[in-house]
Design a protein around this motif. Structure first.
Motif, PDB file in Angstrom:
ATOM      1  N   UNK A   1       0.836  -1.214   0.000  1.00 24.15           N
ATOM      2  CA  UNK A   1       0.000   0.000   0.000  1.00 24.15           C
ATOM      3  C   UNK A   1       0.858   1.246   0.000  1.00 24.15           C
ATOM      4  N   UNK A   2       0.309   2.328  -0.509  1.00 23.65           N
ATOM      5  CA  UNK A   2       0.982   3.636  -0.421  1.00 23.65           C
ATOM      6  C   UNK A   2       0.087   4.577   0.359  1.00 23.65           C
ATOM      7  N   UNK A   3       0.626   5.734   0.729  1.00 27.49           N
ATOM      8  CA  UNK A   3      -0.192   6.775   1.346  1.00 27.49           C
ATOM      9  C   UNK A   3      -0.375   6.629   2.850  1.00 27.49           C
ATOM     10  N   UNK A   4       0.442   5.777   3.507  1.00 28.92           N
ATOM     11  CA  UNK A   4       0.303   5.628   4.961  1.00 28.92           C
ATOM     12  C   UNK A   4       1.076   6.734   5.680  1.00 28.92           C
ATOM     13  N   UNK A   5       0.438   7.411   6.651  1.00 27.31           N
ATOM     14  CA  UNK A   5       1.100   8.526   7.343  1.00 27.31           C
ATOM     15  C   UNK A   5       2.330   8.084   8.138  1.00 27.31           C
ATOM     16  N   UNK A   6       3.341   8.929   8.136  1.00 29.90           N
ATOM     17  CA  UNK A   6       4.572   8.682   8.901  1.00 29.90           C
ATOM     18  C   UNK A   6       4.716   9.816   9.921  1.00 29.90           C
ATOM     19  N   UNK A   7       4.926   9.442  11.199  1.00 28.00           N
ATOM     20  CA  UNK A   7       5.113  10.448  12.259  1.00 28.00           C
ATOM     21  C   UNK A   7       6.419  10.161  12.987  1.00 28.00           C
ATOM     22  N   UNK A   8       6.836  11.126  13.781  1.00 27.44           N
ATOM     23  CA  UNK A   8       7.941  10.889  14.724  1.00 27.44           C
ATOM     24  C   UNK A   8       9.327  11.196  14.198  1.00 27.44           C
ATOM     25  N   UNK A   9       9.448  11.623  12.942  1.00 27.61           N
ATOM     26  CA  UNK A   9      10.794  11.833  12.393  1.00 27.61           C
ATOM     27  C   UNK A   9      11.535  12.980  13.066  1.00 27.61           C
ATOM     28  N   UNK A  10      10.790  13.973  13.585  1.00 28.12           N
ATOM     29  CA  UNK A  10      11.436  15.140  14.187  1.00 28.12           C
ATOM     30  C   UNK A  10      12.336  14.768  15.358  1.00 28.12           C
ATOM     31  N   UNK A  11      11.947  13.718  16.100  1.00 28.59           N
ATOM     32  CA  UNK A  11      12.714  13.350  17.290  1.00 28.59           C
ATOM     33  C   UNK A  11      13.872  12.406  17.013  1.00 28.59           C
ATOM     34  N   UNK A  12      14.093  12.053  15.747  1.00 26.73           N
ATOM     35  CA  UNK A  12      15.112  11.039  15.443  1.00 26.73           C
ATOM     36  C   UNK A  12      16.505  11.650  15.399  1.00 26.73           C
ATOM     37  N   UNK A  13      17.424  11.115  16.218  1.00 33.97           N
ATOM     38  CA  UNK A  13      18.792  11.616  16.258  1.00 33.97           C
ATOM     39  C   UNK A  13      19.699  10.694  15.429  1.00 33.97           C
ATOM     40  N   UNK A  14      19.472  10.695  14.122  1.00 34.03           N
ATOM     41  CA  UNK A  14      20.290   9.942  13.165  1.00 34.03           C
ATOM     42  C   UNK A  14      20.012  10.577  11.814  1.00 34.03           C
ATOM     43  N   UNK A  15      20.833  10.245  10.826  1.00 34.46           N
ATOM     44  CA  UNK A  15      20.527  10.734   9.479  1.00 34.46           C
ATOM     45  C   UNK A  15      19.266  10.031   9.002  1.00 34.46           C
ATOM     46  N   UNK A  16      18.333  10.787   8.439  1.00 37.43           N
ATOM     47  CA  UNK A  16      17.121  10.178   7.881  1.00 37.43           C
ATOM     48  C   UNK A  16      17.102  10.490   6.387  1.00 37.43           C
ATOM     49  N   UNK A  17      17.298   9.459   5.577  1.00 46.16           N
ATOM     50  CA  UNK A  17      17.229   9.644   4.129  1.00 46.16           C
ATOM     51  C   UNK A  17      15.884   9.119   3.634  1.00 46.16           C
ATOM     52  N   UNK A  18      15.217   9.937   2.844  1.00 48.38           N
ATOM     53  CA  UNK A  18      13.917   9.528   2.298  1.00 48.38           C
ATOM     54  C   UNK A  18      14.134   8.774   0.992  1.00 48.38           C
TER      55      UNK A  18
END
Ligand code: AMP
Ligand code: GLY
Length: 416
Positions: free
Chosen positions: A340-357
Protein backbone atom coordinates in the motif's frame (compact mmCIF):
# COMPACT_ATOMS: atom_id res chain seq x y z
CA UNK A 1 27.06 27.35 -7.80
CA UNK A 2 23.62 26.03 -8.79
CA UNK A 3 23.44 22.23 -8.84
CA UNK A 4 20.80 19.94 -10.32
CA UNK A 5 20.59 16.37 -8.97
CA UNK A 6 18.71 13.79 -11.07
CA UNK A 7 16.74 11.04 -9.29
CA UNK A 8 14.29 10.50 -6.45
CA UNK A 9 15.58 7.90 -4.00
CA UNK A 10 17.66 7.60 -0.85
CA UNK A 11 20.81 7.73 -2.94
CA UNK A 12 19.83 11.14 -4.32
CA UNK A 13 18.87 12.34 -0.84
CA UNK A 14 22.38 11.42 0.38
CA UNK A 15 23.91 13.27 -2.60
CA UNK A 16 21.74 16.36 -1.92
CA UNK A 17 22.63 16.18 1.80
CA UNK A 18 26.36 16.08 0.96
CA UNK A 19 26.01 19.00 -1.49
CA UNK A 20 24.07 21.01 1.11
CA UNK A 21 27.23 21.05 3.30
CA UNK A 22 29.26 22.83 0.62
CA UNK A 23 29.83 26.56 1.03
CA UNK A 24 30.22 26.77 -2.76
CA UNK A 25 26.70 25.53 -3.48
CA UNK A 26 24.06 28.26 -3.36
CA UNK A 27 21.07 26.37 -4.79
CA UNK A 28 20.16 22.71 -5.19
CA UNK A 29 17.42 21.45 -7.51
CA UNK A 30 16.37 17.81 -7.62
CA UNK A 31 14.37 16.22 -10.45
CA UNK A 32 12.01 14.74 -9.54
CA UNK A 33 13.10 14.42 -5.85
CA UNK A 34 10.88 13.25 -2.98
CA UNK A 35 9.36 14.72 0.18
CA UNK A 36 12.55 14.54 2.26
CA UNK A 37 14.74 15.86 -0.54
CA UNK A 38 12.28 18.75 -0.89
CA UNK A 39 13.26 19.96 2.59
CA UNK A 40 16.87 20.46 1.47
CA UNK A 41 16.47 21.19 -2.25
CA UNK A 42 13.86 22.52 -4.67
CA UNK A 43 12.07 19.59 -6.29
CA UNK A 44 11.47 19.90 -10.01
CA UNK A 45 8.67 17.72 -11.42
CA UNK A 46 10.55 16.26 -14.41
CA UNK A 47 11.07 12.52 -14.89
CA UNK A 48 14.71 11.37 -14.60
CA UNK A 49 14.80 10.01 -18.18
CA UNK A 50 13.15 13.04 -19.85
CA UNK A 51 16.50 14.29 -21.12
CA UNK A 52 15.06 17.03 -23.31
CA UNK A 53 13.02 18.61 -20.50
CA UNK A 54 15.93 18.31 -18.04
CA UNK A 55 18.28 20.00 -20.51
CA UNK A 56 15.81 22.83 -21.05
CA UNK A 57 15.43 23.26 -17.29
CA UNK A 58 19.20 23.38 -16.76
CA UNK A 59 19.68 25.94 -19.54
CA UNK A 60 16.72 28.12 -18.47
CA UNK A 61 17.80 28.16 -14.81
CA UNK A 62 21.54 28.68 -15.20
CA UNK A 63 22.49 25.34 -13.64
CA UNK A 64 26.30 25.17 -13.24
CA UNK A 65 26.59 21.45 -12.52
CA UNK A 66 24.29 18.43 -12.90
CA UNK A 67 24.79 15.17 -10.96
CA UNK A 68 23.09 12.00 -12.22
CA UNK A 69 21.87 9.28 -9.81
CA UNK A 70 20.03 6.57 -11.77
CA UNK A 71 21.44 4.35 -14.50
CA UNK A 72 18.32 4.78 -16.65
CA UNK A 73 19.11 8.49 -17.10
CA UNK A 74 22.73 7.69 -18.01
CA UNK A 75 21.67 4.99 -20.45
CA UNK A 76 19.16 7.47 -21.96
CA UNK A 77 22.14 9.65 -22.91
CA UNK A 78 21.67 12.56 -20.52
CA UNK A 79 25.44 13.13 -20.24
CA UNK A 80 25.96 13.20 -24.01
CA UNK A 81 23.12 15.73 -24.48
CA UNK A 82 24.24 18.02 -21.65
CA UNK A 83 27.87 18.00 -22.82
CA UNK A 84 26.81 18.72 -26.41
CA UNK A 85 24.99 21.79 -25.07
CA UNK A 86 28.15 22.90 -23.23
CA UNK A 87 26.85 22.03 -19.74
CA UNK A 88 28.88 20.43 -16.94
CA UNK A 89 27.56 17.10 -15.76
CA UNK A 90 28.81 14.34 -13.44
CA UNK A 91 28.07 10.91 -14.92
CA UNK A 92 29.13 8.63 -17.75
CA UNK A 93 28.34 8.92 -21.44
CA UNK A 94 25.80 6.39 -22.71
CA UNK A 95 28.61 4.48 -24.36
CA UNK A 96 30.56 4.22 -21.07
CA UNK A 97 27.34 3.27 -19.22
CA UNK A 98 27.40 -0.01 -21.19
CA UNK A 99 29.68 -1.34 -18.43
CA UNK A 100 26.40 -1.65 -16.49
CA UNK A 101 23.68 -1.68 -19.15
CA UNK A 102 25.15 -4.54 -21.21
CA UNK A 103 26.30 -7.63 -19.33
CA UNK A 104 27.94 -8.95 -22.49
CA UNK A 105 29.94 -5.73 -23.00
CA UNK A 106 31.13 -5.90 -19.37
CA UNK A 107 32.03 -9.59 -19.63
CA UNK A 108 33.97 -9.11 -22.88
CA UNK A 109 35.83 -6.16 -21.39
CA UNK A 110 36.82 -8.19 -18.32
CA UNK A 111 37.94 -11.13 -20.43
CA UNK A 112 39.97 -8.96 -22.81
CA UNK A 113 41.77 -7.07 -20.03
CA UNK A 114 42.22 -9.94 -17.55
CA UNK A 115 39.85 -8.62 -14.85
CA UNK A 116 38.80 -11.54 -12.60
CA UNK A 117 35.16 -12.61 -13.02
CA UNK A 118 33.06 -15.78 -13.43
CA UNK A 119 33.42 -17.75 -16.70
CA UNK A 120 30.49 -17.21 -19.08
CA UNK A 121 28.89 -17.72 -22.50
CA UNK A 122 26.31 -15.50 -24.13
CA UNK A 123 23.30 -16.58 -26.22
CA UNK A 124 20.34 -15.31 -28.19
CA UNK A 125 19.17 -18.78 -29.21
CA UNK A 126 17.05 -20.69 -26.70
CA UNK A 127 18.08 -24.21 -27.79
CA UNK A 128 21.78 -23.36 -27.79
CA UNK A 129 21.46 -21.85 -24.30
CA UNK A 130 19.61 -24.91 -22.95
CA UNK A 131 22.17 -27.23 -24.45
CA UNK A 132 25.06 -25.26 -22.87
CA UNK A 133 23.41 -25.10 -19.44
CA UNK A 134 22.66 -28.85 -19.56
CA UNK A 135 26.34 -29.60 -20.11
CA UNK A 136 27.39 -27.67 -16.96
CA UNK A 137 27.06 -28.20 -13.20
CA UNK A 138 24.22 -26.56 -11.21
CA UNK A 139 23.48 -24.03 -9.87
CA UNK A 140 23.67 -22.03 -13.10
CA UNK A 141 23.56 -18.24 -13.17
CA UNK A 142 21.35 -16.83 -15.94
CA UNK A 143 21.35 -13.09 -16.60
CA UNK A 144 19.29 -11.02 -18.99
CA UNK A 145 21.64 -8.80 -21.00
CA UNK A 146 20.25 -5.36 -20.29
CA UNK A 147 18.75 -3.14 -17.62
CA UNK A 148 16.09 -5.18 -15.86
CA UNK A 149 15.67 -3.17 -12.63
CA UNK A 150 17.56 -5.78 -10.62
CA UNK A 151 15.22 -8.60 -11.66
CA UNK A 152 17.16 -10.04 -14.58
CA UNK A 153 19.29 -12.56 -12.65
CA UNK A 154 18.18 -16.13 -11.90
CA UNK A 155 20.26 -18.63 -9.93
CA UNK A 156 18.85 -21.90 -11.29
CA UNK A 157 19.30 -24.82 -8.90
CA UNK A 158 18.38 -27.48 -11.46
CA UNK A 159 17.53 -28.14 -15.11
CA UNK A 160 13.83 -27.23 -14.79
CA UNK A 161 14.58 -23.86 -13.21
CA UNK A 162 17.21 -23.11 -15.85
CA UNK A 163 14.86 -23.94 -18.73
CA UNK A 164 12.08 -21.85 -17.15
CA UNK A 165 14.40 -18.83 -16.81
CA UNK A 166 15.78 -19.14 -20.35
CA UNK A 167 12.30 -19.54 -21.75
CA UNK A 168 11.11 -16.48 -19.83
CA UNK A 169 14.01 -14.34 -21.12
CA UNK A 170 14.53 -15.66 -24.67
CA UNK A 171 11.13 -17.00 -25.79
CA UNK A 172 8.66 -14.83 -23.84
CA UNK A 173 11.04 -11.84 -23.86
CA UNK A 174 9.80 -10.77 -20.43
CA UNK A 175 12.36 -7.97 -20.21
CA UNK A 176 12.27 -7.18 -23.94
CA UNK A 177 14.16 -8.64 -26.88
CA UNK A 178 17.71 -9.47 -25.92
CA UNK A 179 20.47 -11.93 -25.19
CA UNK A 180 21.31 -13.84 -22.03
CA UNK A 181 24.63 -14.47 -20.34
CA UNK A 182 25.08 -17.85 -18.63
CA UNK A 183 27.72 -17.66 -15.90
CA UNK A 184 29.59 -20.00 -13.58
CA UNK A 185 28.25 -19.93 -10.04
CA UNK A 186 30.58 -18.28 -7.51
CA UNK A 187 30.42 -18.40 -3.70
CA UNK A 188 31.63 -16.06 -0.98
CA UNK A 189 30.72 -12.79 0.75
CA UNK A 190 29.76 -9.92 -1.55
CA UNK A 191 30.70 -6.29 -1.08
CA UNK A 192 30.48 -2.99 -2.91
CA UNK A 193 33.45 -0.89 -3.99
CA UNK A 194 32.42 2.58 -5.16
CA UNK A 195 35.04 4.81 -6.78
CA UNK A 196 34.97 8.24 -8.37
CA UNK A 197 36.54 7.82 -11.80
CA UNK A 198 37.80 10.33 -14.34
CA UNK A 199 39.40 8.58 -17.31
CA UNK A 200 42.05 6.27 -15.86
CA UNK A 201 42.20 8.05 -12.49
CA UNK A 202 40.35 6.17 -9.77
CA UNK A 203 39.49 7.60 -6.32
CA UNK A 204 38.21 4.96 -3.88
CA UNK A 205 35.38 5.43 -1.38
CA UNK A 206 35.07 3.32 1.81
CA UNK A 207 33.95 -0.27 1.17
CA UNK A 208 30.39 -1.18 2.08
CA UNK A 209 28.03 -4.13 2.11
CA UNK A 210 24.39 -4.17 1.09
CA UNK A 211 21.76 -6.63 2.44
CA UNK A 212 19.67 -7.65 -0.55
CA UNK A 213 17.20 -10.11 0.99
CA UNK A 214 13.97 -8.85 2.54
CA UNK A 215 14.11 -10.65 5.90
CA UNK A 216 16.46 -11.36 8.81
CA UNK A 217 19.05 -14.08 8.33
CA UNK A 218 19.30 -13.13 4.63
CA UNK A 219 16.01 -14.91 3.93
CA UNK A 220 13.13 -13.99 1.64
CA UNK A 221 13.02 -12.41 -1.79
CA UNK A 222 15.68 -10.14 -3.29
CA UNK A 223 15.04 -6.42 -2.87
CA UNK A 224 16.77 -3.21 -3.93
CA UNK A 225 18.63 -3.41 -0.57
CA UNK A 226 17.38 -3.43 3.03
CA UNK A 227 20.40 -1.92 4.76
CA UNK A 228 24.12 -1.37 4.48
CA UNK A 229 27.22 -0.63 6.54
CA UNK A 230 30.87 0.34 6.16
CA UNK A 231 33.80 -1.41 7.83
CA UNK A 232 34.00 -4.97 6.46
CA UNK A 233 35.98 -7.28 8.77
CA UNK A 234 36.28 -10.00 6.10
CA UNK A 235 38.17 -7.73 3.67
CA UNK A 236 41.84 -7.24 4.54
CA UNK A 237 43.91 -4.26 3.43
CA UNK A 238 45.59 -6.61 0.94
CA UNK A 239 42.17 -7.61 -0.48
CA UNK A 240 41.22 -3.96 -0.83
CA UNK A 241 44.48 -3.13 -2.58
CA UNK A 242 43.94 -6.06 -4.97
CA UNK A 243 40.39 -4.95 -5.73
CA UNK A 244 41.56 -1.37 -6.27
CA UNK A 245 44.49 -2.16 -8.60
CA UNK A 246 43.43 -5.34 -10.37
CA UNK A 247 39.73 -4.58 -10.74
CA UNK A 248 38.76 -0.91 -10.40
CA UNK A 249 41.90 0.69 -11.92
CA UNK A 250 42.14 -1.96 -14.64
CA UNK A 251 38.49 -1.43 -15.60
CA UNK A 252 38.97 2.35 -15.83
CA UNK A 253 42.08 1.94 -17.99
CA UNK A 254 40.27 -0.60 -20.16
CA UNK A 255 37.32 1.73 -20.74
CA UNK A 256 39.71 4.52 -21.70
CA UNK A 257 41.51 2.22 -24.17
CA UNK A 258 38.17 1.16 -25.67
CA UNK A 259 37.37 4.81 -26.42
CA UNK A 260 34.62 5.16 -23.82
CA UNK A 261 36.33 6.71 -20.77
CA UNK A 262 34.48 6.77 -17.44
CA UNK A 263 33.55 10.10 -15.83
CA UNK A 264 31.43 9.40 -12.78
CA UNK A 265 31.10 6.59 -10.25
CA UNK A 266 32.22 3.05 -11.01
CA UNK A 267 30.62 0.57 -8.63
CA UNK A 268 32.24 -2.84 -8.38
CA UNK A 269 29.85 -5.50 -7.09
CA UNK A 270 32.57 -7.88 -5.90
CA UNK A 271 32.75 -11.29 -4.26
CA UNK A 272 35.55 -12.72 -2.13
CA UNK A 273 35.72 -16.32 -3.37
CA UNK A 274 38.10 -19.07 -2.26
CA UNK A 275 39.89 -18.33 -5.52
CA UNK A 276 40.30 -14.57 -4.91
CA UNK A 277 38.17 -11.48 -5.39
CA UNK A 278 36.01 -11.49 -8.52
CA UNK A 279 33.56 -9.16 -10.21
CA UNK A 280 29.89 -10.11 -10.03
CA UNK A 281 28.83 -6.96 -11.86
CA UNK A 282 29.83 -3.40 -12.56
CA UNK A 283 27.42 -0.52 -12.13
CA UNK A 284 27.94 2.90 -13.67
CA UNK A 285 26.55 4.90 -10.73
CA UNK A 286 26.34 5.26 -6.96
CA UNK A 287 24.73 2.24 -5.23
CA UNK A 288 21.53 2.48 -3.26
CA UNK A 289 21.58 1.94 -0.21
CA UNK A 290 25.42 2.00 -0.19
CA UNK A 291 25.62 5.74 -0.93
CA UNK A 292 23.63 6.52 2.23
CA UNK A 293 26.31 4.89 4.42
CA UNK A 294 29.35 6.03 2.42
CA UNK A 295 28.73 9.74 1.80
CA UNK A 296 28.13 10.70 5.47
CA UNK A 297 31.82 9.79 6.00
CA UNK A 298 33.03 12.26 3.36
CA UNK A 299 34.84 15.24 4.90
CA UNK A 300 35.87 16.91 1.64
CA UNK A 301 33.56 19.19 -0.33
CA UNK A 302 31.66 16.87 -2.70
CA UNK A 303 31.06 19.70 -5.18
CA UNK A 304 34.85 19.90 -5.77
CA UNK A 305 34.91 16.20 -6.64
CA UNK A 306 31.87 16.36 -8.92
CA UNK A 307 33.14 19.49 -10.67
CA UNK A 308 36.66 18.11 -11.23
CA UNK A 309 35.27 14.94 -12.83
CA UNK A 310 32.75 16.93 -14.89
CA UNK A 311 35.57 19.14 -16.20
CA UNK A 312 37.95 16.22 -16.82
CA UNK A 313 40.48 17.42 -14.23
CA UNK A 314 42.25 15.41 -11.49
CA UNK A 315 40.22 15.30 -8.26
CA UNK A 316 41.79 17.07 -5.25
CA UNK A 317 42.76 14.83 -2.32
CA UNK A 318 39.67 13.30 -0.70
CA UNK A 319 39.37 13.03 3.10
CA UNK A 320 37.16 10.53 4.93
CA UNK A 321 36.08 10.49 8.56
CA UNK A 322 37.65 7.89 10.81
CA UNK A 323 34.29 6.33 11.77
CA UNK A 324 31.90 3.63 10.61
CA UNK A 325 28.26 3.84 9.55
CA UNK A 326 25.30 1.48 9.67
CA UNK A 327 21.99 2.13 7.91
CA UNK A 328 18.63 0.38 8.10
CA UNK A 329 15.93 0.65 5.42
CA UNK A 330 12.27 0.90 6.45
CA UNK A 331 10.12 -0.62 3.69
CA UNK A 332 6.37 -0.88 3.08
CA UNK A 333 4.87 -4.16 4.31
CA UNK A 334 4.62 -6.49 1.31
CA UNK A 335 7.69 -5.07 -0.47
CA UNK A 336 9.24 -6.25 -2.81
CA UNK A 337 5.79 -7.58 -3.79
CA UNK A 338 2.55 -5.60 -3.65
CA UNK A 339 2.24 -2.90 -0.99
CA UNK A 340 0.00 0.00 0.00
CA UNK A 341 0.98 3.64 -0.42
CA UNK A 342 -0.19 6.78 1.35
CA UNK A 343 0.30 5.63 4.96
CA UNK A 344 1.10 8.53 7.34
CA UNK A 345 4.57 8.68 8.90
CA UNK A 346 5.11 10.45 12.26
CA UNK A 347 7.94 10.89 14.72
CA UNK A 348 10.79 11.83 12.39
CA UNK A 349 11.44 15.14 14.19
CA UNK A 350 12.71 13.35 17.29
CA UNK A 351 15.11 11.04 15.44
CA UNK A 352 18.79 11.62 16.26
CA UNK A 353 20.29 9.94 13.16
CA UNK A 354 20.53 10.73 9.48
CA UNK A 355 17.12 10.18 7.88
CA UNK A 356 17.23 9.64 4.13
CA UNK A 357 13.92 9.53 2.30
CA UNK A 358 13.62 6.80 -0.34
CA UNK A 359 9.89 6.80 -1.16
CA UNK A 360 7.89 9.51 0.60
CA UNK A 361 5.47 12.26 -0.42
CA UNK A 362 3.50 15.06 1.22
CA UNK A 363 -0.30 14.65 0.99
CA UNK A 364 -2.50 17.35 2.48
CA UNK A 365 0.51 18.57 4.43
CA UNK A 366 1.22 15.12 5.93
CA UNK A 367 4.23 12.95 5.25
CA UNK A 368 3.12 9.62 3.74
CA UNK A 369 4.70 6.52 2.23
CA UNK A 370 4.91 6.51 -1.57
CA UNK A 371 7.19 3.61 -2.48
CA UNK A 372 8.48 0.15 -1.59
CA UNK A 373 11.54 1.38 0.23
CA UNK A 374 10.43 4.40 2.25
CA UNK A 375 13.14 5.65 4.66
CA UNK A 376 16.68 4.83 5.64
CA UNK A 377 18.14 5.71 9.04
CA UNK A 378 21.92 5.92 9.25
CA UNK A 379 24.03 6.24 12.40
CA UNK A 380 27.74 6.75 12.78
CA UNK A 381 30.04 5.41 15.47
CA UNK A 382 33.67 4.67 16.31
CA UNK A 383 32.73 1.04 15.68
CA UNK A 384 29.73 -0.84 14.32
CA UNK A 385 28.38 -1.81 17.75
CA UNK A 386 27.97 1.86 18.62
CA UNK A 387 26.36 2.65 15.27
CA UNK A 388 24.01 -0.33 15.51
CA UNK A 389 22.85 0.50 19.02
CA UNK A 390 22.13 4.04 17.98
CA UNK A 391 20.27 3.31 14.76
CA UNK A 392 18.05 0.62 16.29
CA UNK A 393 17.30 2.89 19.25
CA UNK A 394 16.28 5.76 16.97
CA UNK A 395 14.25 3.66 14.52
CA UNK A 396 11.72 2.92 17.28
CA UNK A 397 10.74 6.59 17.21
CA UNK A 398 9.43 6.38 13.65
CA UNK A 399 5.69 5.79 13.84
CA UNK A 400 4.02 4.25 10.78
CA UNK A 401 1.71 1.22 10.73
CA UNK A 402 2.82 -0.03 7.37
CA UNK A 403 6.61 -0.29 7.62
CA UNK A 404 8.98 -3.16 8.40
CA UNK A 405 12.76 -3.39 8.68
CA UNK A 406 15.52 -5.91 9.21
CA UNK A 407 16.85 -6.24 12.76
CA UNK A 408 20.17 -7.79 11.77
CA UNK A 409 21.95 -5.32 9.50
CA UNK A 410 25.73 -5.85 9.65
CA UNK A 411 25.26 -9.28 11.30
CA UNK A 412 28.22 -10.59 9.29
CA UNK A 413 30.44 -7.93 10.89
CA UNK A 414 29.26 -8.26 14.52
CA UNK A 415 29.87 -11.06 16.98
CA UNK A 416 26.36 -11.40 18.43
P1 AMP B 1 23.81 -8.91 -10.51
O1 AMP B 1 22.57 -8.19 -10.96
O2 AMP B 1 24.70 -9.35 -11.63
O3 AMP B 1 24.53 -8.18 -9.41
O4 AMP B 1 23.29 -10.21 -9.75
C1 AMP B 1 22.43 -10.12 -8.64
C2 AMP B 1 22.86 -11.07 -7.56
O5 AMP B 1 22.90 -12.41 -8.06
C3 AMP B 1 24.27 -10.82 -7.07
O6 AMP B 1 24.31 -9.83 -6.08
C4 AMP B 1 24.67 -12.17 -6.53
O7 AMP B 1 24.16 -12.37 -5.23
C5 AMP B 1 23.97 -13.12 -7.47
N1 AMP B 1 24.92 -13.53 -8.52
C6 AMP B 1 25.13 -12.92 -9.69
N2 AMP B 1 26.10 -13.54 -10.40
C7 AMP B 1 26.49 -14.58 -9.66
C8 AMP B 1 27.47 -15.62 -9.85
N3 AMP B 1 28.19 -15.73 -10.96
N4 AMP B 1 27.59 -16.55 -8.87
C9 AMP B 1 26.84 -16.47 -7.74
N5 AMP B 1 25.92 -15.53 -7.51
C10 AMP B 1 25.74 -14.59 -8.45
N1 GLY C 1 22.67 -1.78 -3.86
C1 GLY C 1 22.56 -2.34 -5.14
C2 GLY C 1 22.59 -1.37 -6.24
O1 GLY C 1 22.62 -0.18 -6.06
O2 GLY C 1 22.57 -1.83 -7.38
Amino acid sequence: MKVLVIGSGGREHAIVDALAKSSKVSKIYCAPGNAGIGLQAENVPIKDTDVEALLKFALDNGVDLTVVGPEAALAAGIVDSFRAAGLKIFGHSSSATRIESSKEFAKELMQKYGIPTAGYRSFDDFDAAVSYVSSRPYPAVIKYDGLAAGKGVVIAKNHDEAVAALSDMLLDESFGKGRVVVEDYLEGPEFSFLCFVEGDKVYPMPLSQDHKRAFDGDKGPNTGGMGAYTGLPFISEEDREFAYREIMCKAAAAMQKEGCPLSGVLYGGLMKTADGIKVIEFNARFGDPETEVVLPLLESDISDIFMAVAEGRPVPEIHWKDALTLGVVMASKGYPGKYEKGCPIEGLDGVDAKVYHMGTAFRDGRLVTSGGRVLMLVAEGKDLNVARKKVYGEIEKVACDNLFYRKDIAHCALDD
